[in-house]
Design a protein around this motif. Structure first.
Motif, short mmCIF file in Angstrom:
data_model
loop_
_atom_site.label_atom_id
_atom_site.label_comp_id
_atom_site.label_asym_id
_atom_site.label_seq_id
_atom_site.Cartn_x
_atom_site.Cartn_y
_atom_site.Cartn_z
N GLU A 34 -10.84 -9.75 0.32
CA GLU A 34 -11.19 -10.99 -0.33
C GLU A 34 -12.69 -11.27 -0.22
O GLU A 34 -13.35 -11.59 -1.20
N ALA A 41 1.17 -15.56 -2.81
CA ALA A 41 2.22 -14.63 -3.24
C ALA A 41 3.59 -15.30 -3.11
O ALA A 41 4.46 -15.13 -3.96
N GLU A 70 12.86 -4.95 2.76
CA GLU A 70 11.44 -4.68 2.97
C GLU A 70 10.79 -5.95 3.48
O GLU A 70 10.99 -7.02 2.92
N SER A 71 10.00 -5.82 4.55
CA SER A 71 9.26 -6.96 5.08
C SER A 71 7.89 -7.03 4.43
O SER A 71 7.15 -6.04 4.44
N ARG A 72 7.54 -8.17 3.90
CA ARG A 72 6.18 -8.41 3.45
C ARG A 72 5.60 -9.52 4.30
O ARG A 72 6.13 -10.63 4.31
N PHE A 73 4.53 -9.21 5.02
CA PHE A 73 3.94 -10.19 5.92
C PHE A 73 2.83 -10.97 5.22
O PHE A 73 1.97 -10.37 4.57
N VAL A 74 2.88 -12.28 5.37
CA VAL A 74 1.78 -13.12 4.88
C VAL A 74 1.12 -13.78 6.09
O VAL A 74 1.58 -13.63 7.21
N GLU A 75 0.05 -14.51 5.83
CA GLU A 75 -0.68 -15.12 6.94
C GLU A 75 -0.24 -16.56 7.16
O GLU A 75 0.34 -17.21 6.29
N TYR A 135 -4.70 -8.41 9.20
CA TYR A 135 -5.38 -9.68 8.96
C TYR A 135 -6.84 -9.44 8.55
O TYR A 135 -7.36 -10.07 7.64
N ARG A 156 -3.30 -19.22 2.27
CA ARG A 156 -3.31 -17.77 2.05
C ARG A 156 -1.91 -17.24 1.69
O ARG A 156 -1.59 -16.10 1.95
N GLU A 216 5.26 7.95 -0.77
CA GLU A 216 5.65 6.95 -1.78
C GLU A 216 4.56 6.81 -2.84
O GLU A 216 4.84 6.68 -4.02
N SER A 252 4.43 4.52 2.70
CA SER A 252 4.11 5.89 3.11
C SER A 252 3.20 6.52 2.07
O SER A 252 3.19 6.13 0.89
N SER A 306 -7.03 -7.91 4.99
CA SER A 306 -6.79 -8.89 3.95
C SER A 306 -8.06 -9.72 3.69
O SER A 306 -8.46 -9.96 2.55
N ARG A 307 -8.70 -10.11 4.80
CA ARG A 307 -9.93 -10.90 4.70
C ARG A 307 -11.06 -10.08 4.08
O ARG A 307 -11.85 -10.57 3.27
N ASP A 345 -4.61 -8.27 -0.89
CA ASP A 345 -5.26 -9.53 -0.54
C ASP A 345 -4.25 -10.64 -0.25
O ASP A 345 -4.64 -11.72 0.20
N GLU A 346 -2.96 -10.37 -0.48
CA GLU A 346 -1.97 -11.43 -0.28
C GLU A 346 -0.92 -11.16 0.79
O GLU A 346 -0.41 -12.08 1.40
N TYR A 347 -0.57 -9.91 0.98
CA TYR A 347 0.45 -9.60 1.99
C TYR A 347 0.37 -8.13 2.37
O TYR A 347 -0.39 -7.37 1.77
N TRP A 348 1.19 -7.74 3.36
CA TRP A 348 1.28 -6.31 3.69
C TRP A 348 2.71 -5.93 3.94
O TRP A 348 3.55 -6.76 4.32
N ALA A 349 3.01 -4.66 3.69
CA ALA A 349 4.34 -4.10 3.89
C ALA A 349 4.18 -2.63 4.21
O ALA A 349 3.21 -1.99 3.78
N MET A 397 12.28 7.99 -2.99
CA MET A 397 12.80 6.97 -2.05
C MET A 397 13.03 5.66 -2.82
O MET A 397 12.15 5.18 -3.52
#
Lengths: 171, 102
Positions: free
Chosen positions: A97, B45, B32-37, A90, B42, A42, A39, A93-94, A32-36, B1
């Motif tokens: 929530e 984090a 590592e990339s963490r994407f936020v809005e 996007y 929002r 993992e 795999s 995430s929405r 709900d806050e970010y994405w990365a 990993m």
């Protein structure tokens, strides 16, 4: 179940069965806050995974599936419960929530490559150029071996939640 | 990993974030990339991490450093991992200063 109307038969899918290795993949994994990028392997390194392929986030099928999973408290299992649809990060995430299911995470696969890997591509009638996965659930153990596989053969069709729970409890 | 030591919080197509990405790549650093809005509301984090909702922000487990503001991050990365790397703590002292990041 007699619904009083016809549902569409999708026919058999050529998907990996119980006992086979689940194909690995890497896609953005959304909370709900970010994405990365993450795999499947993992996740399985940390224990069992319940991989839920669901329709686009927008309408009732995904909502039904995730409400049911939430009502059944699948987050109490010692397993990662993750979804996958063609919706963008996007939207995912929405969705988490909006429907108050922030304890789960969803893979984003707009190009539907994972469904191709798993042999469960569903071309959407009347939405030219858009394909998504068939609704499907794979219960995968820490060695990435599939312990239980269910793939929809009708449209719409919802997962056999009780059977999946038995499979999880039998891990 | 194994997880990369550096985590970058970024926005899609944010020039300040891309600037940091370029430096990370130039220095051949795993991250590592963490994407936020884009909407500030929002980005909790990031706020929990740095006290502010601005991105880019990085966490470097090698040094235990968390910082935001691209200019500071670039300076920190070059000082820590670039040619003639110097004492990283010198740069951190300026990390709280303002900037024009998103």
């Amino acid at each position: 179940m007699n619904l009083g109307f016809d549902i569409v038969e999708l026919g058999p899918a050529d998907h990996p069965e119980a006992g086979e290795k689940a194909p690995d993949f890497t896609r953005p994994l959304v909370n709900d806050e970010y994405w990365a990028d993450a795999s499947l392997s993992e996740l399985t390194d940390d224990g069992p995974v319940i991989l839920v392929f669901h329709p686009m986030d927008g309408d009732f099928p995904s909502t039904y599936i995730w409400q049911e999973i939430d009502d059944r408290d699948w987050d109490d299992y010692d397993a990662s419960v993750v979804g996958l649809s063609i919706s963008s990060p996007y939207e995912h995430s929405r969705f988490l929530e909006e429907w108050d299911v922030e304890q789960y995470r969803l893979f984003s696969d707009p190009q539907n490559g994972v469904a191709e890997e798993y042999g469960i591509v569903h071309e959407l009638d009347g939405m030219e150029g858009i394909a998504e996965p068939r609704p499907a659930v794979f219960v995968i153990d820490g060695d990435r071996t599939i312990e239980f596989a269910w793939v929809a053969t009708d449209w719409p069709e919802f997962p056999p939640y009780d059977d999946i729970e038995s499979a999880i409890e039998g891990l | 990993m194994s997880e990369p030591a550096i985590t970058l919080y970024r926005l899609q197509a944010c020039p300040f974030c891309e600037r940091v990405v370029r430096v990370l790549n130039d220095l051949d650093l795993e991250y590592e990339s963490r994407f936020v809005e884009a909407r500030h509301s929002r980005r909790d984090a990031v706020k929990r991490l740095t006290g502010a909702r601005t991105v880019p922000a990085i966490v470097d487990d090698n040094t235990g450093i968390t910082m935001s503001e691209s200019a500071n991050i670039v300076e920190y990365l070059q000082a820590t991992y670039g040619d003639g790397a110097t004492d990283a703590t010198r740069v951190t002292a300026s990390a709280a200063s303002g900037g024009d990041d998103e």
